[in-house]
Design an enzyme around this catalytic site. Structure first.
Site, PDB file in Angstrom:
ATOM      1  N   ILE A 210       0.832  -1.201   0.000  1.00 36.19           N
ATOM      2  CA  ILE A 210       0.000   0.000   0.000  1.00 36.19           C
ATOM      3  C   ILE A 210       0.877   1.266   0.000  1.00 36.19           C
ATOM      4  CG2 ILE A 210      -1.660   1.320   1.388  1.00 36.19           C
ATOM      5  CD1 ILE A 210      -2.822  -1.407   2.321  1.00 36.19           C
ATOM      6  N   ALA A 277       3.683   2.506   7.433  1.00 32.75           N
ATOM      7  CA  ALA A 277       4.390   1.283   7.848  1.00 32.75           C
ATOM      8  C   ALA A 277       3.584   0.577   8.925  1.00 32.75           C
ATOM      9  CB  ALA A 277       5.784   1.632   8.376  1.00 32.75           C
ATOM     10  N   ASN A 287      -2.109 -16.912  23.821  1.00 34.34           N
ATOM     11  CA  ASN A 287      -0.845 -17.451  23.294  1.00 34.34           C
ATOM     12  C   ASN A 287       0.156 -16.366  22.920  1.00 34.34           C
ATOM     13  OD1 ASN A 287      -1.872 -20.099  23.360  1.00 34.34           O
ATOM     14  ND2 ASN A 287      -2.947 -19.749  21.424  1.00 34.34           N
ATOM     15  N   TYR A 341      -2.755  -6.013  17.139  1.00 36.10           N
ATOM     16  CA  TYR A 341      -2.952  -5.207  15.923  1.00 36.10           C
ATOM     17  C   TYR A 341      -4.197  -4.314  16.067  1.00 36.10           C
ATOM     18  CZ  TYR A 341      -3.359  -4.325  10.862  1.00 36.10           C
ATOM     19  OH  TYR A 341      -3.450  -3.743   9.626  1.00 36.10           O
TER      20      TYR A 341
HETATM   21  P1  NAD Z   1       3.294  -4.636   3.773  1.00 36.25           P
HETATM   22  O1  NAD Z   1       3.785  -5.587   4.807  1.00 36.25           O
HETATM   23  O2  NAD Z   1       3.206  -5.093   2.361  1.00 36.25           O
HETATM   24  O3  NAD Z   1       4.227  -3.315   3.794  1.00 36.25           O
HETATM   25  C1  NAD Z   1       4.591  -2.674   4.976  1.00 36.25           C
HETATM   26  C2  NAD Z   1       5.878  -1.919   4.758  1.00 36.25           C
HETATM   27  O4  NAD Z   1       6.241  -1.296   6.001  1.00 36.25           O
HETATM   28  C3  NAD Z   1       7.040  -2.835   4.376  1.00 36.25           C
HETATM   29  O5  NAD Z   1       7.743  -2.298   3.261  1.00 36.25           O
HETATM   30  C4  NAD Z   1       7.916  -2.854   5.626  1.00 36.25           C
HETATM   31  O6  NAD Z   1       9.307  -3.027   5.369  1.00 36.25           O
HETATM   32  C5  NAD Z   1       7.627  -1.467   6.207  1.00 36.25           C
HETATM   33  N1  NAD Z   1       7.952  -1.427   7.639  1.00 36.25           N
HETATM   34  C6  NAD Z   1       7.605  -2.324   8.584  1.00 36.25           C
HETATM   35  N2  NAD Z   1       8.162  -1.984   9.760  1.00 36.25           N
HETATM   36  C7  NAD Z   1       8.846  -0.838   9.558  1.00 36.25           C
HETATM   37  C8  NAD Z   1       9.642  -0.006  10.383  1.00 36.25           C
HETATM   38  N3  NAD Z   1       9.840  -0.303  11.667  1.00 36.25           N
HETATM   39  N4  NAD Z   1      10.208   1.098   9.857  1.00 36.25           N
HETATM   40  C9  NAD Z   1      10.023   1.404   8.559  1.00 36.25           C
HETATM   41  N5  NAD Z   1       9.289   0.643   7.698  1.00 36.25           N
HETATM   42  C10 NAD Z   1       8.723  -0.468   8.201  1.00 36.25           C
HETATM   43  O7  NAD Z   1       1.902  -4.082   4.322  1.00 36.25           O
HETATM   44  P2  NAD Z   1       0.635  -3.486   3.536  1.00 36.25           P
HETATM   45  O8  NAD Z   1      -0.360  -4.561   3.345  1.00 36.25           O
HETATM   46  O9  NAD Z   1       1.072  -2.677   2.365  1.00 36.25           O
HETATM   47  O10 NAD Z   1       0.032  -2.521   4.685  1.00 36.25           O
HETATM   48  C11 NAD Z   1       0.367  -1.152   4.780  1.00 36.25           C
HETATM   49  C12 NAD Z   1      -0.418  -0.541   5.931  1.00 36.25           C
HETATM   50  O11 NAD Z   1      -1.806  -0.742   5.737  1.00 36.25           O
HETATM   51  C13 NAD Z   1      -0.089  -1.157   7.290  1.00 36.25           C
HETATM   52  O12 NAD Z   1      -0.131  -0.138   8.284  1.00 36.25           O
HETATM   53  C14 NAD Z   1      -1.226  -2.137   7.496  1.00 36.25           C
HETATM   54  O13 NAD Z   1      -1.441  -2.399   8.863  1.00 36.25           O
HETATM   55  C15 NAD Z   1      -2.374  -1.372   6.884  1.00 36.25           C
HETATM   56  N6  NAD Z   1      -3.499  -2.225   6.463  1.00 36.25           N
HETATM   57  C16 NAD Z   1      -3.367  -3.164   5.487  1.00 36.25           C
HETATM   58  C17 NAD Z   1      -4.474  -3.950   5.116  1.00 36.25           C
HETATM   59  C18 NAD Z   1      -4.400  -4.987   4.019  1.00 36.25           C
HETATM   60  O14 NAD Z   1      -5.421  -5.592   3.716  1.00 36.25           O
HETATM   61  N7  NAD Z   1      -3.255  -5.209   3.416  1.00 36.25           N
HETATM   62  C19 NAD Z   1      -5.698  -3.748   5.762  1.00 36.25           C
HETATM   63  C20 NAD Z   1      -5.784  -2.798   6.749  1.00 36.25           C
HETATM   64  C21 NAD Z   1      -4.691  -2.017   7.085  1.00 36.25           C
END
Ligand code: NAD
Length: 436
Positions: A210, A277, A287, A341
């Site tokens: 995203i 992020a 757990n 989460y």
């Molecule tokens: P993803 O895991 O594909 O990407 C997350 C990115 O964040 C990765 O590039 C990772 O390296 C980076 N990251 C993680 N920890 C970090 C840190 N400490 N410092 C800097 N960068 C860091 O996740 P996504 O699916 O693209 O999700 C993006 C956001 O959207 C997240 O906050 C997630 O919780 C939220 N979200 C996603 C969904 C979904 O369906 N995918 C739904 C609801 C919310």
């Protein structure tokens, strides 16, 4: 990730079978693309009650590019700001009952409401009734149509960016939402197609998923983007930055000095800060070791609070700036196996609501968040098939969203025209059946 069921349901045999078997019938949504930047059909402008909105509304609607008309509209805007009691609420039914069926597939129905009047419980009740109406109609509309409510406190022009967004293919996966547009200051962009021209936007976690889509959308809208991600993702972050003509910044946002390092890297300050992020470490609470709890709370919430504070204190977010957080429907509805989460994402909702009025008053910066539902990413691709399939279909649009859907919503919140949108949590979930 390919949604094969969606393609099948759109074919002639698929339509026949899904109808016969009573299965979900998702429609292929019309989304923004260079070839299809906006709708070109007719807009039907209706009223219920004596509208509170000024004469600015009609020119605002005219600037969306939609032609006024009544035939088979691609969009219907019902000005319900004048609904004050059960009688005028009846005019909502009278206005929409005859036209809903004729709204085009992937069309838009937008109701405009007034702020809730704490001194008049009849007005309060009637305006609150609009929320239940919109959420119910969203569940009925079908064929990829969306239904949203915008409460407007000020001049209709303060809602122009919001109406342009909701009445365009950019909001394909936003439905059943109530968005409040306050009376705060807003700027009219010189060019609505590139509203972020000359602005700097930093997106955390933008090496993939995203975040990468958000960076791409903000760059399309004219911003110079800074792609922040962990050092381990440096190659991907650089590749995204290079593609978008931006720059990469590798650091772990949980580090104590992350805010200071961002500020040092951007001496001219930031105009848009997107906290994207995020991580999951799922386990039921019984757990869950403290480490899983702690890491999720720190990446998703603690670091967001710390870096926001550090950047605001150093005045590193420029006046007129925008902060956009990333919540989740898991933080609104809750999810088994995700107490960590869910807590972290509900914390983002609290951060937005708690900080937004003060950030605007003290720094001239708005604070909002998107709350994605089921989005087709690597995160959701790893969910077991049957749970994944249920997650995808449990919303009014009967399909998952794309990273681009979230990115478009961030793009709307980030632009100068959205200054009157503050403290809002906007779900990008196709009107998920989970949560309100
Ligand atoms: P993803 O895991 O594909 O990407 C997350 C990115 O964040 C990765 O590039 C990772 O390296 C980076 N990251 C993680 N920890 C970090 C840190 N400490 N410092 C800097 N960068 C860091 O996740 P996504 O699916 O693209 O999700 C993006 C956001 O959207 C997240 O906050 C997630 O919780 C939220 N979200 C996603 C969904 C979904 O369906 N995918 C739904 C609801 C919310």
């Amino acid at each position: 990730m390919a949604d094969r069921y969606l393609s099948f349901a759109g074919s002639a045999p698929g339509r026949f079978l899904t109808r016969r078997l009573g299965l979900p019938q998702p429609a292929e949504l019309i989304r923004w693309s260079p070839e299809h930047p906006g709708f070109t059909g007719e807009l039907l402008h209706l009223t219920a009650g004596k509208p509170d909105l000024d004469a600015q509304l009609a020119p605002v609607l005219a600037r969306t590019g939609l032609r006024p008309g009544a035939g088979s509209p691609v969009a219907v805007v019902l000005d319900a700001t004048g609904v004050r009691d059960v009688e005028t609420l009846g005019e909502v039914h009278a206005a929409l009952h005859p036209v809903v069926r004729s709204v085009a597939a992937s069309g838009r129905i937008v109701l405009l409401g007034a702020p809730l009047d704490h001194t008049d419980h009849h007005q309060y009740a009637a305006q609150q009734a609009l929320e239940g109406f919109v959420r119910s109609l969203g569940k009925e509309a079908g064929r990829g149509r969306t239904v949203n409510l915008v409460r407007i406190a000020g001049d209709a022009r303060s809602a122009e960016s919001t109406l342009r967004f909701l009445l365009s293919p950019r909001s394909a996966y936003v439905s059943g939402q109530v968005i409040e547009v306050g009376a705060g200051p807003f700027a009219v962009p010189d060019d609505w197609e590139r509203p972020l021209a000359g602005r700097t936007a930093l997106v955390t976690g933008a090496a993939r998923g995203i975040g990468a889509a958000v960076a791409e959308t903000l760059a399309r809208d004219g911003a110079r983007v800074v792609v922040l991600d962990v050092p381990a993702a440096e190659a991907e972050a650089r590749a995204v930055a290079e593609r978008l003509g931006g720059r990469a910044l590798t650091l772990d946002i949980t580090e104590a000095d992350a805010g200071a390092r961002i500020a040092d890297a951007l001496p001219a300050g930031l105009d848009v800060l997107v906290h994207n992020a995020g991580i999951t470490r799922d386990r039921r609470l019984v757990n869950m070791p403290a480490e899983r709890w702690g890491s999720v709370l720190d990446v998703n919430l603690g670091s967001v609070l710390r870096t926001t504070d550090a950047l605001l204190e150093r005045r590193a977010v420029n006046a007129g700036g925008r902060i956009v957080g990333t919540a989740s429907i898991a933080g609104i509805a809750g999810n088994a196996g995700q107490t960590n989460y869910g807590a972290s994402k509900a914390g983002i909702v609290g951060l937005v609501r708690g900080l937004a009025p003060r950030a605007l008053a003290e720094y001239g910066v708005t604070v909002n968040a998107v709350a994605p539902g089921f989005i087709e990413t690597r995160m959701t691709a790893s969910i077991p098939l049957f749970i994944r399939e249920a997650g995808r279909r449990m919303n009014s649009l009967r399909q998952g969203g794309t990273p681009g859907d979230v990115a478009e919503t961030v793009g709307w919140l980030a632009q100068p025209g959205s200054g009157a949108v503050n403290g809002q949590i906007v779900r990008v979930c196709g009107q998920s059946l989970l949560g309100a």
